[in-house]
Write a protein that holds these residues in place. Sequence first.
Motif, short mmCIF file in Angstrom:
data_model
loop_
_atom_site.label_atom_id
_atom_site.label_comp_id
_atom_site.label_asym_id
_atom_site.label_seq_id
_atom_site.Cartn_x
_atom_site.Cartn_y
_atom_site.Cartn_z
N MET A 53 66.16 71.95 -16.67
CA MET A 53 64.77 72.11 -17.03
C MET A 53 63.89 71.25 -16.12
O MET A 53 62.84 71.70 -15.68
CB MET A 53 64.59 71.72 -18.50
N LEU A 54 64.33 70.06 -15.84
CA LEU A 54 63.58 69.17 -14.97
C LEU A 54 63.53 69.73 -13.55
O LEU A 54 62.49 69.66 -12.88
CB LEU A 54 64.21 67.78 -14.97
N ALA A 55 64.63 70.33 -13.10
CA ALA A 55 64.65 70.92 -11.76
C ALA A 55 63.66 72.07 -11.65
O ALA A 55 62.97 72.22 -10.64
CB ALA A 55 66.06 71.39 -11.43
N LEU A 56 63.56 72.90 -12.67
CA LEU A 56 62.62 74.01 -12.66
C LEU A 56 61.18 73.50 -12.62
O LEU A 56 60.33 74.03 -11.89
CB LEU A 56 62.82 74.91 -13.88
N ALA A 57 60.89 72.45 -13.37
CA ALA A 57 59.56 71.85 -13.34
C ALA A 57 59.25 71.30 -11.95
O ALA A 57 58.13 71.46 -11.44
CB ALA A 57 59.46 70.75 -14.39
N PHE A 58 60.24 70.68 -11.32
CA PHE A 58 60.06 70.15 -9.97
C PHE A 58 59.77 71.27 -8.99
O PHE A 58 58.85 71.18 -8.17
CB PHE A 58 61.32 69.37 -9.56
N LEU A 59 60.52 72.36 -9.06
CA LEU A 59 60.32 73.49 -8.16
C LEU A 59 58.96 74.15 -8.39
O LEU A 59 58.29 74.56 -7.44
CB LEU A 59 61.44 74.51 -8.32
N THR A 60 58.55 74.25 -9.63
CA THR A 60 57.25 74.82 -9.94
C THR A 60 56.13 73.96 -9.36
O THR A 60 55.16 74.48 -8.80
CB THR A 60 57.08 74.96 -11.46
N ALA A 61 56.27 72.66 -9.46
CA ALA A 61 55.27 71.75 -8.90
C ALA A 61 55.23 71.87 -7.38
O ALA A 61 54.15 71.87 -6.78
CB ALA A 61 55.57 70.31 -9.31
N LEU A 62 56.39 71.99 -6.73
CA LEU A 62 56.42 72.16 -5.28
C LEU A 62 55.73 73.46 -4.87
O LEU A 62 54.96 73.50 -3.92
CB LEU A 62 57.87 72.19 -4.77
N ALA A 63 56.02 74.54 -5.58
CA ALA A 63 55.42 75.83 -5.25
C ALA A 63 53.90 75.79 -5.48
O ALA A 63 53.13 76.33 -4.68
CB ALA A 63 56.05 76.94 -6.07
N ALA A 64 53.47 75.16 -6.54
CA ALA A 64 52.04 75.07 -6.83
C ALA A 64 51.33 74.21 -5.79
O ALA A 64 50.20 74.51 -5.40
CB ALA A 64 51.82 74.50 -8.23
N ASP A 65 51.98 73.16 -5.34
CA ASP A 65 51.39 72.28 -4.34
C ASP A 65 51.26 72.99 -3.00
O ASP A 65 50.31 72.77 -2.26
CB ASP A 65 52.23 71.02 -4.19
#
Length: 86
Positions: A1-13
Amino acid sequence: MLALAFLTALAADAAPDRPTDPHHPARDSDPITLTVPEVRRLLVIALIPPAVTAAKLLHWSTWRRRHQATARRSHYRRRSADELTG
């Protein structure tokens, strides 16, 4: 779950500012922004090197995102034509 949040933040950035009118996106040939699955795929490739070169992988990623951008433009064009006719 933490990895998905990290990837989402990278994509949004990595995403540029959205167009002012979401129904009429900019008509350019730039690829779409990085998506979460694309970021995940690139990270996996960076951590577990495949049998092909990094240049080939980046070329494929660019081609794929340009192809998706073309499909998105065609989709919007068709939807706007449908709105005008009916």
